[in-house]
Write a protein that holds these residues in place. Structure first.
Motif, PDB file in Angstrom:
ATOM      1  N   MET A 245       0.846  -1.196   0.000  1.00  0.00           N
ATOM      2  CA  MET A 245       0.000   0.000   0.000  1.00  0.00           C
ATOM      3  C   MET A 245       0.884   1.250   0.000  1.00  0.00           C
ATOM      4  SD  MET A 245      -2.598   1.025   3.096  1.00  0.00           S
ATOM      5  CE  MET A 245      -3.245   2.681   3.334  1.00  0.00           C
ATOM      6  N   TRP A 246       1.891   1.279   0.865  1.00  0.00           N
ATOM      7  CA  TRP A 246       2.802   2.420   0.921  1.00  0.00           C
ATOM      8  C   TRP A 246       3.563   2.557  -0.390  1.00  0.00           C
ATOM      9  CZ3 TRP A 246       7.847   3.335   0.027  1.00  0.00           C
ATOM     10  CH2 TRP A 246       8.327   4.603   0.403  1.00  0.00           C
ATOM     11  N   LEU A 247       4.088   1.441  -0.886  1.00  0.00           N
ATOM     12  CA  LEU A 247       4.903   1.481  -2.091  1.00  0.00           C
ATOM     13  C   LEU A 247       4.090   1.952  -3.290  1.00  0.00           C
ATOM     14  CD1 LEU A 247       7.834   0.830  -2.826  1.00  0.00           C
ATOM     15  CD2 LEU A 247       7.080  -1.439  -3.525  1.00  0.00           C
ATOM     16  N   GLY A 248       2.860   1.437  -3.431  1.00  0.00           N
ATOM     17  CA  GLY A 248       2.007   1.873  -4.525  1.00  0.00           C
ATOM     18  C   GLY A 248       1.663   3.345  -4.425  1.00  0.00           C
ATOM     19  N   SER A 249       1.365   3.796  -3.206  1.00  0.00           N
ATOM     20  CA  SER A 249       1.043   5.203  -2.984  1.00  0.00           C
ATOM     21  C   SER A 249       2.227   6.096  -3.324  1.00  0.00           C
ATOM     22  CB  SER A 249       0.624   5.406  -1.524  1.00  0.00           C
ATOM     23  OG  SER A 249       0.546   6.770  -1.199  1.00  0.00           O
ATOM     24  N   ALA A 250       3.420   5.723  -2.872  1.00  0.00           N
ATOM     25  CA  ALA A 250       4.611   6.528  -3.125  1.00  0.00           C
ATOM     26  C   ALA A 250       4.953   6.544  -4.612  1.00  0.00           C
ATOM     27  CB  ALA A 250       5.785   5.987  -2.317  1.00  0.00           C
ATOM     28  N   TYR A 251       4.801   5.408  -5.260  1.00  0.00           N
ATOM     29  CA  TYR A 251       5.125   5.328  -6.685  1.00  0.00           C
ATOM     30  C   TYR A 251       4.162   6.167  -7.520  1.00  0.00           C
ATOM     31  CZ  TYR A 251       6.218   3.307 -11.240  1.00  0.00           C
ATOM     32  OH  TYR A 251       6.575   3.131 -12.547  1.00  0.00           O
ATOM     33  N   CYS A 252       2.872   6.081  -7.203  1.00  0.00           N
ATOM     34  CA  CYS A 252       1.882   6.859  -7.951  1.00  0.00           C
ATOM     35  C   CYS A 252       2.041   8.354  -7.707  1.00  0.00           C
ATOM     36  CB  CYS A 252       0.470   6.400  -7.590  1.00  0.00           C
ATOM     37  SG  CYS A 252       0.057   4.753  -8.249  1.00  0.00           S
ATOM     38  N   ALA A 253       2.351   8.742  -6.470  1.00  0.00           N
ATOM     39  CA  ALA A 253       2.580  10.159  -6.171  1.00  0.00           C
ATOM     40  C   ALA A 253       3.777  10.680  -6.955  1.00  0.00           C
ATOM     41  CB  ALA A 253       2.793  10.359  -4.674  1.00  0.00           C
ATOM     42  N   ARG A 254       4.832   9.888  -6.998  1.00  0.00           N
ATOM     43  CA  ARG A 254       6.018  10.299  -7.749  1.00  0.00           C
ATOM     44  C   ARG A 254       5.693  10.414  -9.231  1.00  0.00           C
ATOM     45  NH1 ARG A 254      11.630   7.022  -7.132  1.00  0.00           N
ATOM     46  NH2 ARG A 254      11.479   7.960  -5.056  1.00  0.00           N
ATOM     47  N   HIS A 255       4.911   9.475  -9.739  1.00  0.00           N
ATOM     48  CA  HIS A 255       4.533   9.502 -11.161  1.00  0.00           C
ATOM     49  C   HIS A 255       3.777  10.788 -11.507  1.00  0.00           C
ATOM     50  CE1 HIS A 255       3.024   8.183 -15.055  1.00  0.00           C
ATOM     51  NE2 HIS A 255       1.780   8.365 -14.633  1.00  0.00           N
ATOM     52  N   ILE A 256       2.848  11.185 -10.664  1.00  0.00           N
ATOM     53  CA  ILE A 256       2.076  12.403 -10.929  1.00  0.00           C
ATOM     54  C   ILE A 256       2.965  13.637 -10.862  1.00  0.00           C
ATOM     55  CG2 ILE A 256       0.264  13.903 -10.005  1.00  0.00           C
ATOM     56  CD1 ILE A 256      -1.251  11.351  -9.213  1.00  0.00           C
ATOM     57  N   LEU A 257       3.804  13.730  -9.843  1.00  0.00           N
ATOM     58  CA  LEU A 257       4.667  14.900  -9.701  1.00  0.00           C
ATOM     59  C   LEU A 257       5.695  14.984 -10.828  1.00  0.00           C
ATOM     60  CD1 LEU A 257       5.228  14.852  -5.828  1.00  0.00           C
ATOM     61  CD2 LEU A 257       3.810  16.454  -7.129  1.00  0.00           C
ATOM     62  N   ASP A 258       6.210  13.838 -11.259  1.00  0.00           N
ATOM     63  CA  ASP A 258       7.202  13.837 -12.338  1.00  0.00           C
ATOM     64  C   ASP A 258       6.600  14.268 -13.668  1.00  0.00           C
ATOM     65  OD1 ASP A 258       9.165  13.041 -10.618  1.00  0.00           O
ATOM     66  OD2 ASP A 258       9.189  10.943 -11.244  1.00  0.00           O
ATOM     67  N   ASN A 259       5.287  14.093 -13.805  1.00  0.00           N
ATOM     68  CA  ASN A 259       4.640  14.406 -15.073  1.00  0.00           C
ATOM     69  C   ASN A 259       3.700  15.611 -14.984  1.00  0.00           C
ATOM     70  OD1 ASN A 259       5.358  12.056 -17.049  1.00  0.00           O
ATOM     71  ND2 ASN A 259       4.881  11.049 -15.093  1.00  0.00           N
ATOM     72  N   ALA A 260       3.759  16.320 -13.874  1.00  0.00           N
ATOM     73  CA  ALA A 260       2.828  17.433 -13.670  1.00  0.00           C
ATOM     74  C   ALA A 260       3.015  18.551 -14.690  1.00  0.00           C
ATOM     75  CB  ALA A 260       3.003  17.998 -12.253  1.00  0.00           C
ATOM     76  N   ASP A 261       4.192  18.618 -15.300  1.00  0.00           N
ATOM     77  CA  ASP A 261       4.420  19.708 -16.243  1.00  0.00           C
ATOM     78  C   ASP A 261       3.614  19.565 -17.530  1.00  0.00           C
ATOM     79  OD1 ASP A 261       5.805  17.493 -17.078  1.00  0.00           O
ATOM     80  OD2 ASP A 261       7.641  18.565 -17.626  1.00  0.00           O
ATOM     81  N   VAL A 262       2.998  18.407 -17.753  1.00  0.00           N
ATOM     82  CA  VAL A 262       2.165  18.253 -18.955  1.00  0.00           C
ATOM     83  C   VAL A 262       0.782  18.849 -18.742  1.00  0.00           C
ATOM     84  CG1 VAL A 262       3.410  16.142 -19.552  1.00  0.00           C
ATOM     85  CG2 VAL A 262       1.204  15.967 -18.371  1.00  0.00           C
ATOM     86  N   LEU A 263       0.441  19.159 -17.492  1.00  0.00           N
ATOM     87  CA  LEU A 263      -0.868  19.736 -17.185  1.00  0.00           C
ATOM     88  C   LEU A 263      -0.802  21.248 -17.394  1.00  0.00           C
ATOM     89  CD1 LEU A 263      -1.509  17.747 -13.879  1.00  0.00           C
ATOM     90  CD2 LEU A 263      -2.513  17.264 -16.122  1.00  0.00           C
ATOM     91  N   THR A 264      -1.691  21.769 -18.237  1.00  0.00           N
ATOM     92  CA  THR A 264      -1.632  23.188 -18.574  1.00  0.00           C
ATOM     93  C   THR A 264      -2.692  24.023 -17.878  1.00  0.00           C
ATOM     94  OG1 THR A 264      -3.024  22.789 -20.513  1.00  0.00           O
ATOM     95  CG2 THR A 264      -0.628  22.701 -20.831  1.00  0.00           C
ATOM     96  N   THR A 265      -3.686  23.376 -17.264  1.00  0.00           N
ATOM     97  CA  THR A 265      -4.709  24.099 -16.502  1.00  0.00           C
ATOM     98  C   THR A 265      -4.861  23.437 -15.143  1.00  0.00           C
ATOM     99  OG1 THR A 265      -6.514  22.722 -17.362  1.00  0.00           O
ATOM    100  CG2 THR A 265      -5.953  24.712 -18.608  1.00  0.00           C
ATOM    101  N   THR A 266      -5.584  24.096 -14.238  1.00  0.00           N
ATOM    102  CA  THR A 266      -5.777  23.551 -12.891  1.00  0.00           C
ATOM    103  C   THR A 266      -6.338  22.139 -12.966  1.00  0.00           C
ATOM    104  OG1 THR A 266      -6.176  25.753 -11.989  1.00  0.00           O
ATOM    105  CG2 THR A 266      -6.944  23.879 -10.684  1.00  0.00           C
TER     106      THR A 266
END
Length: 469
Positions: A245-266
């Motif tokens: 549970m921790w590992l999946g949560s940490a991995y998914c959080a990292r995935h979103i933050l690493d790719n957040a620059d593709v989001l152009t609106t809120t």
């Protein structure tokens, strides 16, 4: 040269009061510790420890001291306040505290056995039951010599539980043995009453803490590296469900933050958690607090980031009250960062995975719920998939149960949906926010933190007093 006797302070506790009176009667009669000891057939050293409230006297010894010193029952009456809990009080604790089990009636030892769940495998915490009483806003505990031996045997993860007799019931208050001082009287905050709130926190912290400590080396290796999906897929299958549970949560959080620059609106978020147990990571995983802080700032213009929960009535019905409270606190934590939470009760979206979308047809998929270790992560602009995600957000917004403009009003509506008493929850959270949680529960794992829980409690406590709900 004779050693100067320790100055006694009878105001510290009933045990200290008994010891001070014992010394007074002894010295008034011109008896040394050894001389009195010979009269009552115990060592002078034991009597000295009793006078300093380091040891307790047995009922038989108290009776002998009372007779020998001719105190006319005074020592007997003082000793009544320095006692172990009666079998009736032990039984009251077992029946009155959720998850409590009897271990040793004579010594007052019980255990708090938290149940297993979807991720939690269940834990047990030893506890010592002692008499307690309200005094000036705190709970006074009378433990004589019991605590020191118990704490030494059980270390700091055990609990001291005070049984306090009320007009119509017996209430119970808990404290970690790690915070009890060496004085025989300990003062426990009333905020630490054992109820669905504190038991829910104990349930989450103890289960997460035990499992994450067992797998600490493997998990911390992930924290300290730039692990990719291929390496994550090779994670040892012997990891506990909680660690996964921790590992999946940490991995998914990292995935979103690493790719957040593709989001152009809120962005708008969708969460797949349907229980407080699954959502407990928001409150306790150290990385989640940083994740919320960073994603809350991914805004453009005046629009507010939002997060949607799907909680069908059947899912809520199956949740125990401590589980519901954890879920409620997780939402409060998100609202504290300015993330507006929406709630849909439609079963049509119960299986939608976690994702993030913006208004420019970009979706980041990041889901660890229900995947049995196979997590869904992706960045896509596929028209069909985006349409599915945006449709879920749009239709859920139309049927949103949390429509109030203010965050505390939304939280009150959520509390009603979860059958949680709003005023009780706010008052209890305010008490915990003022007191802090470390005296009750303190995680040992470096992957956990109490900061999320304390922030959620503080946010709830700061509700506008003049707001009409």
């Amino acid at each position: 040269m004779a050693q100067t006797p320790k100055v006694l302070d009878p105001s510290l506790s009933p045990a200290a009061r008994f010891g001070a009176e014992l010394r007074r009667y002894r010295t008034e009669r011109g008896l040394s510790l050894a001389g009195l000891g010979r009269s009552v057939h115990v060592s002078g050293d034991l009597l000295g420890r009793i006078e300093k409230a380091e040891r307790s006297a047995s009922p038989e010894l108290v009776a002998s001291l009372d007779a020998t010193l001719s105190t006319n029952g005074s020592l007997l009456r003082l000793a009544e306040a320095v006692r172990a809990p009666s079998p009736t009080e032990v039984q009251s604790a077992v029946t009155g505290v959720k998850w409590a089990r009897e271990q040793n009636t004579a010594s007052g030892e019980i255990s708090i056995e938290t149940p297993a769940g979807q991720y939690f495998r269940g834990t047990s915490r030893d506890a010592l039951l002692v008499p307690g009483r309200h005094n000036n806003g705190v709970i006074e505990l009378d433990m004589a010599g019991q605590h020191r031996a118990f704490a030494t045997r059980r270390r700091t993860q055990s609990l001291i539980v005070a049984a306090v007799e009320q007009t119509d019931r017996m209430s119970h208050y808990a404290s970690s043995t790690g915070r009890i001082t060496d004085t025989e009287l300990s003062r426990v905050p009333t905020a630490y009453e054992l109820d669905d709130l504190t038991l829910g926190l104990l349930w989450a912290v103890t289960n997460l803490d035990d499992d994450l400590l067992d797998d600490d080396a493997d998990l911390y290796d992930f924290v300290s590296s730039d692990a990719d999906s291929e390496r994550i897929s090779e994670v040892d299958v012997t990891l506990s469900a909680t660690s996964m549970m921790w590992l999946g949560s940490a991995y998914c959080a990292r995935h979103i933050l690493d790719n957040a620059d593709v989001l152009t609106t809120t962005p708008q978020y969708w969460t797949a958690e349907h229980s407080g147990e699954a959502a407990s990571g928001w409150l306790l995983f150290r990385h989640k607090l940083d994740y919320l802080r960073r994603t809350a700032n991914l805004t453009t213009g005046s629009s507010q980031p939002g997060r949607t929960f799907c909680l069908p009535p059947a899912a809520v019905t199956g949740l125990a009250q401590p589980d519901r409270i954890l879920l409620f606190l997780a939402v409060a934590l998100m609202e504290s960062f300015g993330i507006r939470v929406a709630l849909t009760s439609s079963t049509d979206y119960a299986d939608v995975p976690g994702f993030v979308i913006d208004q420019d047809r970009t979706a980041i998929v990041a889901n660890w719920i229900g995947g049995e270790g196979v997590w869904q992560v992706d960045v896509c602009r596929d028209r069909q998939r985006f349409s599915e995600f945006s449709g879920a957000v749009r239709q859920s917004a139309q049927a949103n149960l949390l429509t109030s403009a203010g965050p505390h009003a939304r939280l009150r509506t959520l509390s009603e949906y979860l059958a949680i008493d709003w005023l009780w929850a706010v008052e209890r959270c305010a008490a915990l926010a003022s007191t802090g949680l470390a005296g009750l529960i303190r995680p040992r794992s470096r992957l956990l933190s109490l900061a999320g829980i304390e922030r959620a409690c503080t946010f709830l406590a700061a509700r506008p007093l003049d707001q009409v709900y």
